[in-house]
Design a protein around this motif. Structure first.
Motif, PDB file in Angstrom:
ATOM      1  N   ILE A   2      18.589  82.133 152.565  1.00 42.37           N
ATOM      2  CA  ILE A   2      19.639  81.627 153.448  1.00 42.37           C
ATOM      3  C   ILE A   2      20.915  82.410 153.155  1.00 42.37           C
ATOM      4  O   ILE A   2      21.328  82.500 151.998  1.00 42.37           O
ATOM      5  CB  ILE A   2      19.885  80.125 153.211  1.00 42.37           C
ATOM      6  CG1 ILE A   2      18.595  79.340 153.425  1.00 42.37           C
ATOM      7  CG2 ILE A   2      21.012  79.615 154.104  1.00 42.37           C
ATOM      8  CD1 ILE A   2      18.614  77.947 152.827  1.00 42.37           C
ATOM      9  N   ILE A   3      21.522  82.954 154.180  1.00 43.30           N
ATOM     10  CA  ILE A   3      22.790  83.657 154.020  1.00 43.30           C
ATOM     11  C   ILE A   3      23.856  82.818 154.697  1.00 43.30           C
ATOM     12  O   ILE A   3      23.748  82.494 155.883  1.00 43.30           O
ATOM     13  CB  ILE A   3      22.719  85.075 154.622  1.00 43.30           C
ATOM     14  CG1 ILE A   3      21.610  85.863 153.920  1.00 43.30           C
ATOM     15  CG2 ILE A   3      24.065  85.781 154.488  1.00 43.30           C
ATOM     16  CD1 ILE A   3      21.316  87.208 154.514  1.00 43.30           C
ATOM     17  N   THR A   4      24.893  82.463 153.931  1.00 49.52           N
ATOM     18  CA  THR A   4      25.900  81.533 154.423  1.00 49.52           C
ATOM     19  C   THR A   4      27.277  81.861 153.855  1.00 49.52           C
ATOM     20  O   THR A   4      27.386  82.467 152.795  1.00 49.52           O
ATOM     21  CB  THR A   4      25.523  80.077 154.055  1.00 49.52           C
ATOM     22  OG1 THR A   4      26.527  79.188 154.543  1.00 49.52           O
ATOM     23  CG2 THR A   4      25.370  79.894 152.555  1.00 49.52           C
ATOM     24  N   ASP A   5      28.296  81.438 154.562  1.00 52.70           N
ATOM     25  CA  ASP A   5      29.649  81.524 154.008  1.00 52.70           C
ATOM     26  C   ASP A   5      30.138  80.147 153.566  1.00 52.70           C
ATOM     27  O   ASP A   5      31.298  79.964 153.243  1.00 52.70           O
ATOM     28  CB  ASP A   5      30.614  82.170 155.001  1.00 52.70           C
ATOM     29  CG  ASP A   5      30.691  81.476 156.343  1.00 52.70           C
ATOM     30  OD1 ASP A   5      30.002  80.446 156.527  1.00 52.70           O
ATOM     31  OD2 ASP A   5      31.432  81.936 157.207  1.00 52.70           O
ATOM     32  N   GLN A   6      29.219  79.177 153.548  1.00 50.58           N
ATOM     33  CA  GLN A   6      29.527  77.811 153.105  1.00 50.58           C
ATOM     34  C   GLN A   6      28.487  77.357 152.068  1.00 50.58           C
ATOM     35  O   GLN A   6      27.785  76.358 152.268  1.00 50.58           O
ATOM     36  CB  GLN A   6      29.520  76.870 154.305  1.00 50.58           C
ATOM     37  CG  GLN A   6      30.529  77.255 155.366  1.00 50.58           C
ATOM     38  CD  GLN A   6      30.427  76.347 156.570  1.00 50.58           C
ATOM     39  OE1 GLN A   6      30.209  75.145 156.443  1.00 50.58           O
ATOM     40  NE2 GLN A   6      30.593  76.910 157.746  1.00 50.58           N
ATOM     41  N   PRO A   7      28.368  78.056 150.945  1.00 48.39           N
ATOM     42  CA  PRO A   7      27.283  77.757 150.002  1.00 48.39           C
ATOM     43  C   PRO A   7      27.334  76.359 149.401  1.00 48.39           C
ATOM     44  O   PRO A   7      26.287  75.721 149.228  1.00 48.39           O
ATOM     45  CB  PRO A   7      27.431  78.825 148.926  1.00 48.39           C
ATOM     46  CG  PRO A   7      28.852  79.278 149.019  1.00 48.39           C
ATOM     47  CD  PRO A   7      29.212  79.148 150.470  1.00 48.39           C
ATOM     48  N   LYS A   8      28.499  75.848 149.085  1.00 44.04           N
ATOM     49  CA  LYS A   8      28.600  74.526 148.449  1.00 44.04           C
ATOM     50  C   LYS A   8      28.028  73.443 149.342  1.00 44.04           C
ATOM     51  O   LYS A   8      27.211  72.626 148.920  1.00 44.04           O
ATOM     52  CB  LYS A   8      30.058  74.227 148.090  1.00 44.04           C
ATOM     53  CG  LYS A   8      30.314  72.829 147.565  1.00 44.04           C
ATOM     54  CD  LYS A   8      30.125  72.744 146.082  1.00 44.04           C
ATOM     55  CE  LYS A   8      30.602  71.411 145.532  1.00 44.04           C
ATOM     56  NZ  LYS A   8      29.575  70.411 145.412  1.00 44.04           N
ATOM     57  N   GLY A   9      28.437  73.435 150.594  1.00 41.54           N
ATOM     58  CA  GLY A   9      27.945  72.426 151.528  1.00 41.54           C
ATOM     59  C   GLY A   9      26.457  72.539 151.794  1.00 41.54           C
ATOM     60  O   GLY A   9      25.754  71.538 151.865  1.00 41.54           O
ATOM     61  N   VAL A  10      25.968  73.776 151.916  1.00 43.39           N
ATOM     62  CA  VAL A  10      24.544  73.985 152.169  1.00 43.39           C
ATOM     63  C   VAL A  10      23.718  73.547 150.963  1.00 43.39           C
ATOM     64  O   VAL A  10      22.722  72.844 151.106  1.00 43.39           O
ATOM     65  CB  VAL A  10      24.263  75.461 152.531  1.00 43.39           C
ATOM     66  CG1 VAL A  10      22.766  75.728 152.597  1.00 43.39           C
ATOM     67  CG2 VAL A  10      24.927  75.824 153.856  1.00 43.39           C
ATOM     68  N   VAL A  11      24.132  73.953 149.756  1.00 41.64           N
ATOM     69  CA  VAL A  11      23.401  73.571 148.546  1.00 41.64           C
ATOM     70  C   VAL A  11      23.369  72.050 148.400  1.00 41.64           C
ATOM     71  O   VAL A  11      22.316  71.469 148.146  1.00 41.64           O
ATOM     72  CB  VAL A  11      24.011  74.239 147.292  1.00 41.64           C
ATOM     73  CG1 VAL A  11      23.481  73.611 146.018  1.00 41.64           C
ATOM     74  CG2 VAL A  11      23.740  75.734 147.297  1.00 41.64           C
ATOM     75  N   ASP A  12      24.506  71.399 148.567  1.00 45.78           N
ATOM     76  CA  ASP A  12      24.552  69.936 148.441  1.00 45.78           C
ATOM     77  C   ASP A  12      23.610  69.267 149.436  1.00 45.78           C
ATOM     78  O   ASP A  12      22.845  68.362 149.078  1.00 45.78           O
ATOM     79  CB  ASP A  12      25.973  69.419 148.648  1.00 45.78           C
ATOM     80  CG  ASP A  12      26.908  69.771 147.505  1.00 45.78           C
ATOM     81  OD1 ASP A  12      26.420  70.210 146.438  1.00 45.78           O
ATOM     82  OD2 ASP A  12      28.134  69.645 147.691  1.00 45.78           O
ATOM     83  N   CYS A  13      23.642  69.708 150.673  1.00 44.43           N
ATOM     84  CA  CYS A  13      22.817  69.101 151.715  1.00 44.43           C
ATOM     85  C   CYS A  13      21.327  69.355 151.463  1.00 44.43           C
ATOM     86  O   CYS A  13      20.501  68.448 151.583  1.00 44.43           O
ATOM     87  CB  CYS A  13      23.237  69.641 153.074  1.00 44.43           C
ATOM     88  SG  CYS A  13      22.754  68.608 154.455  1.00 44.43           S
ATOM     89  N   LEU A  14      20.982  70.578 151.080  1.00 43.53           N
ATOM     90  CA  LEU A  14      19.579  70.906 150.803  1.00 43.53           C
ATOM     91  C   LEU A  14      19.052  70.137 149.599  1.00 43.53           C
ATOM     92  O   LEU A  14      17.938  69.599 149.633  1.00 43.53           O
ATOM     93  CB  LEU A  14      19.407  72.405 150.579  1.00 43.53           C
ATOM     94  CG  LEU A  14      19.440  73.290 151.818  1.00 43.53           C
ATOM     95  CD1 LEU A  14      19.422  74.756 151.422  1.00 43.53           C
ATOM     96  CD2 LEU A  14      18.274  72.980 152.736  1.00 43.53           C
ATOM     97  N   GLN A  15      19.831  70.074 148.536  1.00 39.93           N
ATOM     98  CA  GLN A  15      19.359  69.372 147.342  1.00 39.93           C
ATOM     99  C   GLN A  15      19.192  67.882 147.586  1.00 39.93           C
ATOM    100  O   GLN A  15      18.350  67.246 146.976  1.00 39.93           O
ATOM    101  CB  GLN A  15      20.271  69.644 146.156  1.00 39.93           C
ATOM    102  CG  GLN A  15      20.079  71.045 145.605  1.00 39.93           C
ATOM    103  CD  GLN A  15      20.909  71.325 144.386  1.00 39.93           C
ATOM    104  OE1 GLN A  15      22.014  70.811 144.235  1.00 39.93           O
ATOM    105  NE2 GLN A  15      20.373  72.152 143.504  1.00 39.93           N
ATOM    106  N   ASN A  16      19.971  67.327 148.479  1.00 41.11           N
ATOM    107  CA  ASN A  16      19.814  65.907 148.814  1.00 41.11           C
ATOM    108  C   ASN A  16      18.603  65.653 149.695  1.00 41.11           C
ATOM    109  O   ASN A  16      18.120  64.530 149.751  1.00 41.11           O
ATOM    110  CB  ASN A  16      21.071  65.380 149.510  1.00 41.11           C
ATOM    111  CG  ASN A  16      22.208  65.185 148.548  1.00 41.11           C
ATOM    112  OD1 ASN A  16      22.002  64.902 147.375  1.00 41.11           O
ATOM    113  ND2 ASN A  16      23.425  65.350 149.035  1.00 41.11           N
TER     114      ASN A  16
END
Length: 82
Positions: A2-16
């Motif tokens: 996944i390539i993103t400029d919003q890593p914190k939000g993506v990681v949090d959402c995916l891990q949940n």
């Protein structure tokens, strides 16, 4: 991948939602835009792809995602989809 400029939000959402580890590679750069990006790497089962899509739609709908089949995973991977 996944390539993103919003890593914190993506990681949090995916891990949940998918409960797998995610490796974050920071300081990537888009070749066309030259904007800073992060590359996220995770391994999921094919049954978890719809959940990943929902998580990405909620956290970064503009993320670039590449999904590839895996032959084998070595190391600490647990398949939670079964």
């Amino acid at each position: 991948m996944i390539i993103t400029d919003q890593p914190k939000g993506v990681v949090d959402c995916l891990q949940n939602s998918i409960h797998h580890g995610i490796t974050v590679l920071n300081h990537a750069q888009g070749a066309y835009t030259h904007k800073d990006k992060s590359v996220l790497i995770t391994i999921i089962s094919r049954y978890e792809v719809p959940e990943m899509r929902r998580a990405l739609a909620a956290s970064d709908s503009k993320a670039f995602v590449s999904i590839s089949p895996n032959i084998q995973v070595l190391g600490n991977y647990r398949d939670f989809s079964i």
